[in-house]
Enzyme design. Structure first.
Site, PDB file in Angstrom:
ATOM      1  N   LYS A 175     -94.983  50.701  49.236  1.00  0.00           N
ATOM      2  CA  LYS A 175     -94.946  52.160  49.287  1.00  0.00           C
ATOM      3  C   LYS A 175     -93.562  52.617  48.823  1.00  0.00           C
ATOM      4  O   LYS A 175     -92.575  52.517  49.539  1.00  0.00           O
ATOM      5  CB  LYS A 175     -95.205  52.703  50.691  1.00  0.00           C
ATOM      6  N   GLU A 178     -91.248  58.653  48.011  1.00  0.00           N
ATOM      7  CA  GLU A 178     -91.936  59.759  47.339  1.00  0.00           C
ATOM      8  C   GLU A 178     -90.990  60.562  46.447  1.00  0.00           C
ATOM      9  O   GLU A 178     -91.421  61.297  45.572  1.00  0.00           O
ATOM     10  CB  GLU A 178     -92.622  60.672  48.362  1.00  0.00           C
ATOM     11  N   CYS A 283     -76.130  51.933  50.610  1.00  0.00           N
ATOM     12  CA  CYS A 283     -75.894  51.510  51.995  1.00  0.00           C
ATOM     13  C   CYS A 283     -74.631  50.662  52.078  1.00  0.00           C
ATOM     14  O   CYS A 283     -74.134  50.399  53.154  1.00  0.00           O
ATOM     15  CB  CYS A 283     -77.085  50.733  52.521  1.00  0.00           C
ATOM     16  N   GLU A 384     -73.458  59.184  58.708  1.00  0.00           N
ATOM     17  CA  GLU A 384     -73.677  58.783  57.314  1.00  0.00           C
ATOM     18  C   GLU A 384     -73.839  60.046  56.467  1.00  0.00           C
ATOM     19  O   GLU A 384     -74.761  60.839  56.690  1.00  0.00           O
ATOM     20  CB  GLU A 384     -74.941  57.920  57.218  1.00  0.00           C
TER      21      GLU A 384
HETATM   22  P1  NAD Z   1     -85.581  57.501  54.689  1.00  0.00           P
HETATM   23  O1  NAD Z   1     -85.492  56.821  55.999  1.00  0.00           O
HETATM   24  O2  NAD Z   1     -85.644  58.996  54.683  1.00  0.00           O
HETATM   25  O3  NAD Z   1     -86.910  57.016  53.905  1.00  0.00           O
HETATM   26  C1  NAD Z   1     -87.187  55.660  53.699  1.00  0.00           C
HETATM   27  C2  NAD Z   1     -88.696  55.468  53.601  1.00  0.00           C
HETATM   28  O4  NAD Z   1     -89.292  55.857  54.835  1.00  0.00           O
HETATM   29  C3  NAD Z   1     -89.348  56.318  52.517  1.00  0.00           C
HETATM   30  O5  NAD Z   1     -90.308  55.536  51.858  1.00  0.00           O
HETATM   31  C4  NAD Z   1     -89.971  57.475  53.281  1.00  0.00           C
HETATM   32  O6  NAD Z   1     -91.165  57.916  52.692  1.00  0.00           O
HETATM   33  C5  NAD Z   1     -90.250  56.892  54.651  1.00  0.00           C
HETATM   34  N1  NAD Z   1     -90.025  57.855  55.741  1.00  0.00           N
HETATM   35  C6  NAD Z   1     -89.013  58.764  55.847  1.00  0.00           C
HETATM   36  N2  NAD Z   1     -89.103  59.438  57.011  1.00  0.00           N
HETATM   37  C7  NAD Z   1     -90.192  58.955  57.656  1.00  0.00           C
HETATM   38  C8  NAD Z   1     -90.810  59.244  58.918  1.00  0.00           C
HETATM   39  N3  NAD Z   1     -90.313  60.151  59.723  1.00  0.00           N
HETATM   40  N4  NAD Z   1     -91.919  58.554  59.245  1.00  0.00           N
HETATM   41  C9  NAD Z   1     -92.420  57.607  58.450  1.00  0.00           C
HETATM   42  N5  NAD Z   1     -91.874  57.291  57.240  1.00  0.00           N
HETATM   43  C10 NAD Z   1     -90.771  57.943  56.853  1.00  0.00           C
HETATM   44  O7  NAD Z   1     -84.391  56.965  53.787  1.00  0.00           O
HETATM   45  P2  NAD Z   1     -83.967  57.499  52.336  1.00  0.00           P
HETATM   46  O8  NAD Z   1     -83.324  58.846  52.490  1.00  0.00           O
HETATM   47  O9  NAD Z   1     -85.088  57.338  51.377  1.00  0.00           O
HETATM   48  O10 NAD Z   1     -82.870  56.413  51.925  1.00  0.00           O
HETATM   49  C11 NAD Z   1     -81.512  56.511  52.286  1.00  0.00           C
HETATM   50  C12 NAD Z   1     -81.213  55.716  53.535  1.00  0.00           C
HETATM   51  O11 NAD Z   1     -81.564  54.342  53.329  1.00  0.00           O
HETATM   52  C13 NAD Z   1     -79.741  55.705  53.903  1.00  0.00           C
HETATM   53  O12 NAD Z   1     -79.627  55.841  55.297  1.00  0.00           O
HETATM   54  C14 NAD Z   1     -79.260  54.334  53.458  1.00  0.00           C
HETATM   55  O13 NAD Z   1     -78.125  53.850  54.139  1.00  0.00           O
HETATM   56  C15 NAD Z   1     -80.468  53.513  53.742  1.00  0.00           C
HETATM   57  N6  NAD Z   1     -80.470  52.264  52.978  1.00  0.00           N
HETATM   58  C16 NAD Z   1     -80.197  51.113  53.656  1.00  0.00           C
HETATM   59  C17 NAD Z   1     -80.133  49.907  52.987  1.00  0.00           C
HETATM   60  C18 NAD Z   1     -79.805  48.644  53.732  1.00  0.00           C
HETATM   61  O14 NAD Z   1     -79.824  47.576  53.120  1.00  0.00           O
HETATM   62  N7  NAD Z   1     -79.504  48.702  55.014  1.00  0.00           N
HETATM   63  C19 NAD Z   1     -80.381  49.874  51.609  1.00  0.00           C
HETATM   64  C20 NAD Z   1     -80.693  51.058  50.944  1.00  0.00           C
HETATM   65  C21 NAD Z   1     -80.724  52.256  51.657  1.00  0.00           C
END
Ligand code: NAD
Length: 484
Positions: A175, A178, A283, A384
């Site tokens: 997935k 989006e 990240c 963050e």
């Molecule tokens: P996000 O948590 O908003 O979304 C990640 C995924 O989860 C997406 O596919 C989204 O559709 C889904 N999602 C979001 N909110 C949801 C909810 N309430 N319920 C169910 N699914 C949900 O993250 P983002 O904004 O897409 O990405 C940025 C974040 O990812 C930053 O915090 C970054 O640090 C982190 N990140 C971490 C790593 C790591 O290796 N630790 C790597 C890349 C990014």
């Protein structure tokens, strides 16, 4: 002109979701809509899981080397399409084209590592564990797995997991975020050409409904998640409740320390990339810069000069050093943090709030921003921001830096710039984050080492890629045998 609608890939076919909830995909440099994506439903997930489950037994009984040969072909196809994938990635995400190329390279490296399956999936045996009794530990695949991934690496992150899941004999569902569904769609077009057996690898677009459909589906054995910490925690808890394997990698607030003996000129390019690469949306990005002792003024002067020199603009321009942030909403969020920093009394010494590009006036740009004299308890030192905002917290010695690092909830990465082996050793030994850079600003493990943090940056114990990922995707079946 109508915009292209991203489709799901299920059972070897491109299919439209019946969802009426349609979202827009943007080019963040132009500030223009470029595509649409249906926010899929539980029914879409059910179809993908059925296809993956039906495909499982044939795939599971395919010899590992034969499974690896699909990956060899995929690697070749990715090399052939390398530049096309990178350009789609930059177009929808905004990062510089060279950063996108680096991301595609990392994706391919995971395929390369996974093809070592005939060694890395081996179990272990011992004869004579008791008189005339031998013992075998076989590593077997488990079933259907899924990945839920973030927007900042639209290509690579799913590939921290997918090649390993497939090569060990599981079937898979991705997935994508989006916000950036086009890159993975491009990648799945290539997968389609390779001709994996139907149902072995599937993709469902969407947001929460698709995620919840995955988390609650009884036929999904395990989930790999990467995203923000609140979502990671939610995924971890819900997978626990539904009895799934889970690895959930979360957010970060990385501290980069610069010791008085550091070579500032040699270190500056990687320091700048640490904080401003991908517009701070990594990240592993540096977020808090900690000069130690009397290096502060000289460091700040050199760092500010280098930041000012960066060309901010469209990621497709080879000369651009920093692209836009991903969306108008995210730009507002980053600007909100800058306001907060001012409100809480930090000194704004470089202000990126009003950056506008004459070439791309509608792009979602934030210029390089620097706050000096930030206190450890200020919001901009703790939360963050995920944007090109540097918080400088001055420290008197190494102990103070380590204390600062180890009292944060996030524990993803930490870096130190120094010419002292003793200081570097002390740092790497004592800090809690599990990815450490020494004179390296982005401590990114390559595919053959594990990727993931500690504390609030990681829920679960098996990280992305590395050797241990083979544990996540297999069950060790122990057979104890005696023949009369
Ligand atoms: P996000 O948590 O908003 O979304 C990640 C995924 O989860 C997406 O596919 C989204 O559709 C889904 N999602 C979001 N909110 C949801 C909810 N309430 N319920 C169910 N699914 C949900 O993250 P983002 O904004 O897409 O990405 C940025 C974040 O990812 C930053 O915090 C970054 O640090 C982190 N990140 C971490 C790593 C790591 O290796 N630790 C790597 C890349 C990014």
């Amino acid at each position: 002109m109508s915009l292209p609608l991203m489709k799901n890939y299920i059972n070897g076919e491109w299919v439209e979701s019946n969802s009426t909830n349609i979202g827009d995909v943007w080019n963040p440099a132009l500030g223009e809509k470029i595509a649409q994506v249906a926010y899929g439903t539980k029914e879409d997930v059910d179809k993908a899981v059925k296809a993956a489950k039906d495909a499982y037994w044939d795939w599971r009984t395919t010899p590992p080397l034969t499974r690896a040969r699909y990956l060899f072909r995929l690697k070749d196809a990715f090399e052939e399409n390398f530049e096309d994938i990178a350009r789609v990635l930059t177009t929808e995400q905004g990062k510089c084209i060279d950063e996108a190329r680096g991301e595609v390279r990392r994706m391919i490296e995971n395929i390369e590592h996974a093809t070592g399956v005939t060694t890395l999936m081996c179990g272990y045996t011992l004869e004579d564990i008791a008189k005339d009794i031998d013992c075998f530990g076989h590593r077997q695949p488990v079933g259907v797995f899924a990945a839920i991934v973030p927007y900042n690496f639209p290509g690579m992150v799913a590939w921290w997991f997918l090649p390993y899941a497939l090569v060990t004999g599981n079937t898979y569902i991705v997935k994508p975020s989006e916000q950036v569904p086009m890159t993975q769609t491009k990648i799945f077009e290539i997968i389609d050409e390779i001709g994996f057996p139907e149902g072995v690898v599937n993709m469902v677009h969407g947001s929460r409904d698709v995620v919840n459909g995955i988390l609650d589906h009884p036929d999904i054995e395990g989930v790999s998640f990467v995203g923000s910490s609140p979502t990671a925690k939610y995924i971890y808890e819900r997978c626990g409740a539904t009895g799934k394997r889970v690895q959930a990698l979360g957010g970060a607030k990385n501290i980069v320390a610069v010791m008085p003996d550091a070579d500032l000129d040699a270190g500056m390019p990687s320091l700048i990339t640490s904080f401003y690469g991908c517009s701070g949306q990594r990240c592993l990005s540096g977020s808090v810069l900690v000069p130690v002792g009397d290096v502060a003024d000289e460091l700040l002067e050199k760092f500010s000069a280098a930041a000012k020199d960066m060309k901010v603009g469209s990621g497709l321009d080879e000369k651009t050093a920093m692209g836009p942030v991903v969306s108008a909403a995210h730009k507002e969020r980053v600007l909100g943090y800058i306001e907060k920093g001012i409100e809480e009394g930090a000194d704004l010494v470089m202000d990126g709030r009003n950056y506008t590009s004459t070439e791309f006036p509608n792009g979602f740009f934030v210029g390089p921003t620097i706050f000096d004299n930030v206190k450890p308890d200020m919001t901009i030192a703790k939360e963050e921001i995920f944007g090109p905002v540097v918080s400088v917290v001055r420290a008197k010695d190494l102990d103070q830096v380590i204390e600062l690092i180890n009292t944060r909830g996030f524990a993803n990465a930490a870096c130190i710039y120094t010419n002292s082996g003793a200081a570097a050793r002390e740092f790497k030994y004592r800090v809690k984050p599990s990815m450490v850079g020494i004179n390296i600003g982005i401590a990114a493990p390559m595919s053959f080492f594990p990727f993931g943090g500690a504390g609030d940056s990681m829920f679960g114990d098996t990280k992305g890629h590395g050797q241990e990922i083979f544990n996540f995707f297999t069950d060790t079946k122990v057979v104890i045998q005696r023949w009369f």
